[in-house]
Design an enzyme around this catalytic site. Structure first.
Site, mmCIF file in Angstrom:
data_model
loop_
_atom_site.group_PDB
_atom_site.id
_atom_site.type_symbol
_atom_site.label_atom_id
_atom_site.label_comp_id
_atom_site.label_asym_id
_atom_site.label_seq_id
_atom_site.Cartn_x
_atom_site.Cartn_y
_atom_site.Cartn_z
ATOM 1 C CD GLU A 175 -3.031 -1.021 2.259
ATOM 2 O OE1 GLU A 175 -3.002 -0.050 3.041
ATOM 3 O OE2 GLU A 175 -3.945 -1.861 2.276
ATOM 4 C CD GLU A 381 -3.352 -5.797 4.195
ATOM 5 O OE1 GLU A 381 -4.196 -4.965 4.608
ATOM 6 O OE2 GLU A 381 -2.127 -5.602 4.224
#
Ligand code: FCB
Length: 476
Positions: A175, A381
């Site tokens: 991320e 995720e």
């Protein structure tokens, strides 16, 4: 084939043979042992010690004590029947000062962890950077400066040489959106700066770090690992007369700022134009885009919720519910913060206040499949925080989390049925852990951690996930 249940609450769906069911964690969130065996502080050690930054003053000093309990944690993963474990390597354990000496004790820890996974038949999926930048690198300027990408390349060479014979999948960054925009723009994440131009420079140097690291890992890994990066795609929904314009701006900053250079070899023109008042992008040097656009084998997709955006009329009080973590002192949207507003999301919500929207995962996977033909996808995720209760018999009947997982796995299955090349799904998280700005107040685990005793208890959602991993069929 495709799931018929409109609310995504399906069961009995059969996942393809070889589909990966795994769980994910990150170093600073679980390891603890913050000052052991040569580890030095990262930006998160500093940030969590800064008053007012993390809920209740929590830090990752002890976290889940996974650094000491890794063997029993691996046994737990084996009991859950996981195919793969996505963990991150703490840069401050490997090169504690960022640029100086290599710390062998740090490499040894991950070497034991990787061997332990393989002995148990669990594939190691290693992320090089899940936000714990060595503090000395931040002191020298952090991600907004180019030297941080140079230091990352060297770190990648070091871990590639030490572990590249045994890693199944290398993931460069987790991320980078959060690292750049929350760390340097909005300030809710370490290092907590609010500098819009620095946030965009950080975007570029993270992209550069990714490309250079893929090359360094490839050059040093003697096994046959796969190469990847994990992005947290935003799924913006537009409202109002210029809905498409609001969506375009958010998509450019959040998604295409990374997929453009990494997968297509260029920054999108509209991103450059939208941010022209903030930066001239002169930190992009000749050759950078070629260095960044390295072929990868699989794209990691993290997904939790959606955002709803509208062009701001410049008059009404501006809404800023962008759903992200930490107190918004600055903005995560350089160049668009004065024109786009983020509307409150309708429920239902998790205890993070994030809206539950499984259909958006199906949509995201479908659109990535279309935009990036030939590139396999992996959900790296997905999961939910809820306020768990332990009943008298010691059980955690976390029905809401199981329901969340069921609905998102149904969405993933629908994408598969529509032809998307999705290879697996990692639940966030294996363990309740240090949830960044929220400290230990938010629990995402399929395994409960009692932070006083460090006792682990598999929640009902974990038992459900175990059945899924064992059978490949979405359980009742
Ligand atoms: C993601 C992070 C992960 C965790 C989840 C809830 O943004 O990658 O570490 O905090 O959110």
């Amino acid at each position: 084939m495709s799931a018929g249940n409109p609310d995504y609450r399906d069961s009995g769906l059969v996942f393809p043979k070889g589909f990966t069911f795994g769980s994910a964690t990150a170093s600073y969130q679980v390891e603890g042992a913050a000052a052991e065996d040569g580890r030095l502080p990262s930006i998160w050690d500093t940030f969590s010690r800064t008053p007012g930054k993390v809920w209740d003053g929590d830090t990752g000093d002890v976290a889940c004590d996974h650094y000491h309990r890794w063997e029993s944690d691996l046994d737990l993963m084996a009991e859950l029947g996981l195919d793969a474990y996505r963990f991150s390597i703490a840069w401050p354990r490997i090169v504690p000062t960022g640029t100086g000496e290599v710390n062998q004790a740090g490499l040894d820890f991950y070497s034991r962890l990787v061997d332990g996974l393989r002995e148990r038949g669990i594939r190691p999926v290693a992320t090089l950077y899940h936000w714990d930048l060595p503090q000395p690198l931040e002191d020298a300027g952090g991600w907004p400066v180019r030297a941080t990408a140079d230091a990352f390349e060297r770190y990648a060479e070091i871990v590639g040489s030490a572990l590249g014979d045994r890693i199944h999948t290398w993931t460069t960054l987790n991320e980078p959106w959060c690292s750049a925009y929350l760390g340097y723009g909005q300030g809710g994440h370490a290092p907590g700066r609010h500098e819009p131009a620095a946030a965009l420079a950080a975007v570029h140097h993270l992209n550069l770090a990714h490309g250079r690291a893929v090359q360094a890992l490839r050059a040093t890994s003697t096994g046959s690992p796969e190469y990847s990066v994990t992005l947290n795609f935003h799924v913006p929904r537009g409202e109002g007369p210029d809905a498409a314009e609001a969506v375009r701006r958010v998509d450019a900053l959040a998604n295409r700022a990374f997929t453009g250079p990494m997968l297509k070899g260029a920054y999108p023109d509209d991103l450059i134009a939208d941010t022209a008042a903030v930066t001239d992008w002169s930190f992009v040097r000749e050759g950078d885009l070629t260095a960044i656009a390295q072929p990868i084998d699989v794209l990691g997709v993290n997904y939790y919720s959606t955002v709803t955006v509208r062009m701001w009329d410049g008059v009404s009080p501006r809404e800023t519910h962008d759903g992200h973590k930490g107190a918004p002192e600055g903005t995560a949207w350089p160049g668009s913060s004065d024109v786009v507003e983020f509307l409150e999301q309708p429920g239902p919500h998790t205890s993070m206040g994030w809206n539950i929207a499984p259909e958006a995962l199906e949509q995201l996977l479908g659109s990535l499949g279309e935009q990036l033909p030939g590139l396999p996808l992996m959900v790296t995720e997905n999961g939910a925080a809820f306020d768990d209760a332990v009943t008298d018999d010691g059980r955690i009947r976390d029905e809401e989390r199981t329901d969340f997982l069921r609905r998102h796995l149904t969405a993933a299955h629908r994408a598969l049925a529509a032809g998307v090349d999705l290879r697996g799904y990692f639940v966030w998280s294996l363990l309740d852990n240090f949830e960044w700005g929220y400290g230990y107040a938010k629990r995402f685990g399929i395994v409960r951690v009692d932070f006083d005793s460090q006792e682990r208890t598999v929640k009902d959602s974990g038992l459900w996930f175990r059945e899924l991993a064992a059978t490949g069929v979405l359980p009742r």
